[in-house]
Design a protein around this motif. Structure first.
Motif, short mmCIF file in Angstrom:
data_model
loop_
_atom_site.label_atom_id
_atom_site.label_comp_id
_atom_site.label_asym_id
_atom_site.label_seq_id
_atom_site.Cartn_x
_atom_site.Cartn_y
_atom_site.Cartn_z
N MET A 33 51.92 22.75 56.86
CA MET A 33 51.35 23.03 58.17
C MET A 33 50.81 24.45 58.24
SD MET A 33 53.86 21.02 60.89
CE MET A 33 55.40 21.78 60.37
N THR A 34 51.50 25.39 57.60
CA THR A 34 51.02 26.77 57.54
C THR A 34 49.67 26.84 56.84
OG1 THR A 34 53.29 27.63 57.49
CG2 THR A 34 51.55 29.09 56.71
N LEU A 94 45.81 27.84 58.39
CA LEU A 94 45.06 28.96 57.82
C LEU A 94 43.80 28.50 57.08
CD1 LEU A 94 48.01 31.11 56.39
CD2 LEU A 94 46.63 31.58 58.43
N ALA A 95 43.57 27.19 57.02
CA ALA A 95 42.42 26.68 56.28
C ALA A 95 41.12 27.16 56.93
CB ALA A 95 42.46 25.15 56.26
N PRO A 96 40.14 27.64 56.11
CA PRO A 96 38.88 28.15 56.66
C PRO A 96 38.09 27.11 57.43
CG PRO A 96 39.16 28.80 54.37
CD PRO A 96 40.22 27.78 54.67
N ASN A 97 38.12 25.86 56.98
CA ASN A 97 37.32 24.80 57.60
C ASN A 97 38.12 23.51 57.67
OD1 ASN A 97 34.64 26.27 57.63
ND2 ASN A 97 35.09 26.31 55.42
N PRO A 98 37.79 22.66 58.66
CA PRO A 98 38.45 21.35 58.73
C PRO A 98 38.30 20.54 57.45
CG PRO A 98 37.26 21.81 60.76
CD PRO A 98 36.89 22.90 59.79
N GLU A 99 37.25 20.81 56.67
CA GLU A 99 37.06 20.09 55.42
C GLU A 99 38.18 20.37 54.43
OE1 GLU A 99 34.73 21.84 56.95
OE2 GLU A 99 33.37 20.24 57.60
N ASP A 100 38.91 21.48 54.68
CA ASP A 100 40.02 21.84 53.79
C ASP A 100 41.30 21.12 54.15
OD1 ASP A 100 38.47 23.69 52.27
OD2 ASP A 100 38.70 25.16 53.89
N TRP A 101 41.31 20.37 55.26
CA TRP A 101 42.49 19.61 55.61
C TRP A 101 42.60 18.40 54.70
CZ3 TRP A 101 40.92 19.56 61.47
CH2 TRP A 101 41.13 20.85 62.01
N PRO A 102 43.79 17.80 54.57
CA PRO A 102 43.94 16.63 53.71
C PRO A 102 43.09 15.45 54.18
CG PRO A 102 46.07 17.44 54.47
CD PRO A 102 45.04 18.18 55.23
N LEU A 129 55.94 30.86 61.90
CA LEU A 129 55.65 29.65 61.13
C LEU A 129 55.66 28.42 62.03
CD1 LEU A 129 57.81 30.38 57.96
CD2 LEU A 129 55.40 30.92 58.37
N PRO A 130 54.84 27.42 61.70
CA PRO A 130 54.78 26.20 62.52
C PRO A 130 56.04 25.35 62.35
CG PRO A 130 53.35 25.99 60.60
CD PRO A 130 53.84 27.40 60.61
N THR A 131 56.63 24.97 63.45
CA THR A 131 57.76 24.03 63.43
C THR A 131 57.32 22.64 63.89
OG1 THR A 131 58.42 24.67 65.67
CG2 THR A 131 59.43 25.86 63.83
N GLN A 132 56.21 22.57 64.63
CA GLN A 132 55.63 21.30 65.05
C GLN A 132 54.11 21.45 65.08
OE1 GLN A 132 57.19 19.54 68.62
NE2 GLN A 132 59.32 19.82 68.03
N LEU A 133 53.43 20.39 64.66
CA LEU A 133 51.96 20.41 64.65
C LEU A 133 51.44 19.02 64.94
CD1 LEU A 133 49.31 21.96 64.08
CD2 LEU A 133 49.55 21.29 61.68
N ALA A 134 50.56 18.93 65.94
CA ALA A 134 49.96 17.64 66.28
C ALA A 134 48.87 17.29 65.27
CB ALA A 134 49.37 17.70 67.69
N LEU A 135 48.93 16.05 64.79
CA LEU A 135 47.97 15.56 63.82
C LEU A 135 47.48 14.18 64.24
CD1 LEU A 135 50.01 16.39 60.57
CD2 LEU A 135 48.04 17.68 61.41
N VAL A 167 54.01 33.31 52.96
CA VAL A 167 52.91 33.03 53.88
C VAL A 167 51.67 33.70 53.34
CG1 VAL A 167 52.06 33.34 56.21
CG2 VAL A 167 54.46 32.90 55.82
N PRO A 168 50.54 33.00 53.21
CA PRO A 168 49.35 33.62 52.66
C PRO A 168 48.96 34.87 53.42
CG PRO A 168 49.07 31.25 52.87
CD PRO A 168 50.36 31.60 53.56
N ALA A 169 48.52 35.87 52.69
CA ALA A 169 48.11 37.11 53.33
C ALA A 169 46.80 36.92 54.07
CB ALA A 169 47.96 38.19 52.27
N ALA A 170 46.59 37.75 55.07
CA ALA A 170 45.37 37.66 55.86
C ALA A 170 44.18 38.08 55.03
CB ALA A 170 45.49 38.57 57.09
N ALA A 171 43.09 37.35 55.15
CA ALA A 171 41.86 37.69 54.45
C ALA A 171 41.12 38.76 55.23
CB ALA A 171 40.99 36.43 54.30
N ASP A 172 40.15 39.42 54.53
CA ASP A 172 39.40 40.47 55.20
C ASP A 172 38.51 39.90 56.30
OD1 ASP A 172 40.52 42.33 53.54
OD2 ASP A 172 38.92 42.20 52.05
N ASP A 173 37.95 38.72 56.05
CA ASP A 173 37.07 38.11 57.04
C ASP A 173 37.78 36.95 57.69
OD1 ASP A 173 34.94 39.81 56.36
OD2 ASP A 173 34.47 38.53 54.62
#
Length: 322
Positions: A174-175, A179-187, A229-235, A313-319
């Motif tokens: 869920m984390t 943090l995914a840049p685009n919805p295309e990066d979701w499963p 961190l996410p404990t619940q996420l609507a999908l 947890v992934p580090a924050a990107a510059d952009d």
């Protein structure tokens, strides 16, 4: 039918016939609490027809129902009566009852009040998918799930059950999705919706809950990279089923989306129980397959996952990604 889903793995080597399983559950059939009984647990007809089978097989999927009845006497009522009896003993004998005597008096008071207590019933729907070797419980709490698991193990000799665990923990996945840049990066087949709960670790344990809120924002990403961190996420899955995934791999608030019932082509004259089971199992089976795949696949029997809090947890990107 299955609104809150908890998933277990059925161990190898247990393959009873439907009639054998039915006979085993008959020995644990539900009966209401007796006058001085505070709890009763047993199996009832899932179709709701008296004297019917305790396991229904619909399309090869076995459905059973565990009923839990309990009676509770308010603690303040017990304490009041106990105080009255203690006061009477002190007044008549001049002595104070000891701890053991007071415990015995309290037990007697509780026993005398139980026949007057109202009984409350709840149930857990049980789905045994023998082909996929999965046990699915419609349980809103771990306590109810534990009751169902205990009852199954008691009634069905040789049954071995373990919570289904995935290679990637739900919280880590869920984390990553938040943090995914685009919805295309979701499963594939999964879409992040508009509800989420983020919680910090440690002494602070601050939490934030988003409801009807677009989650692909820098604000959400900032909270995650700061350690909430996410404990619940609507999908949603395949545009057909919506649910909330928890950090413990529970599926809550499961609902079929608009058009699914119409697309099922269910005949209104058909038995609703059979239709509901067929629709629920027909949608939840591939949903669970997709979700398990999105979480890196299932771990081997007996293996343990790494606690999500220990994963980086992934580090924050510059952009900003959004």
């Amino acid at each position: 039918m299955f609104k809150n889903v908890m998933v277990y793995r059925i161990g190898e080597g247990w393959s009873p016939s439907l009639s054998d399983a039915e006979s085993a559950l008959q020995g644990q059939r539900f009966t209401e609490c007796g006058a001085t009984q505070d709890k009763s647990v047993g199996w009832a007809e899932p179709r709701g027809q008296a004297h019917g089978p305790l396991i229904e097989s619909i399309g090869g999927h076995w459905i059973a129902k565990l009923v839990i009845e309990s009676k509770a006497v308010p603690g303040n009522v017990v304490r009041k009566k106990l105080d009255e009896q203690v006061a009477e003993i002190e007044a008549s004998t001049g002595r104070k009852p000891g701890k053991k005597e007071k415990r015995d008096m309290q037990d007697e008071i509780l026993l005398s009040l139980l026949p007057q207590a109202f009984a409350r019933q709840s149930s857990v729907l049980v789905w045994l998918d023998m082909q996929a070797r999965r046990l699915v419980l419609n349980a809103g709490s771990q306590g109810k799930a534990d009751e169902a698991v205990s009852a199954l193990l008691k009634a069905l000799p040789g049954l071995n059950i373990a919570l289904l665990q995935t290679t990637t923990t739900p919280q880590a996945a869920m984390t990553e999705w938040l943090l995914a840049p685009n919805p295309e990066d979701w499963p594939a087949d999964l879409c992040v919706e508009r509800e989420c709960t983020l919680k910090a670790t440690g002494e602070d344990a601050a939490s934030i809950r988003y409801v009807r809120h677009h989650l692909a924002t820098e604000d959400v990403r900032k909270h995650v990279t700061e350690g909430k961190l996410p404990t619940q996420l609507a999908l949603s899955w395949d545009g057909r089923v919506a649910f909330v995934l928890t950090e413990t791999l529970q599926l809550k608030k499961v609902q079929f989306l608009d058009g699914v019932m119409d697309a099922s082509g269910t005949d209104k004259s058909e038995d609703r129980f059979d239709a509901d089971v067929a629709l629920s199992t027909g949608l939840l089976s591939p949903l669970l397959d997709s979700l398990i795949a999105a979480l890196g696949g299932e771990m081997e029997w007996g293996a343990q996952t790494t606690p999500a809090s220990a994963e980086a947890v992934p580090a924050a990107a510059d952009d900003p990604p959004f």
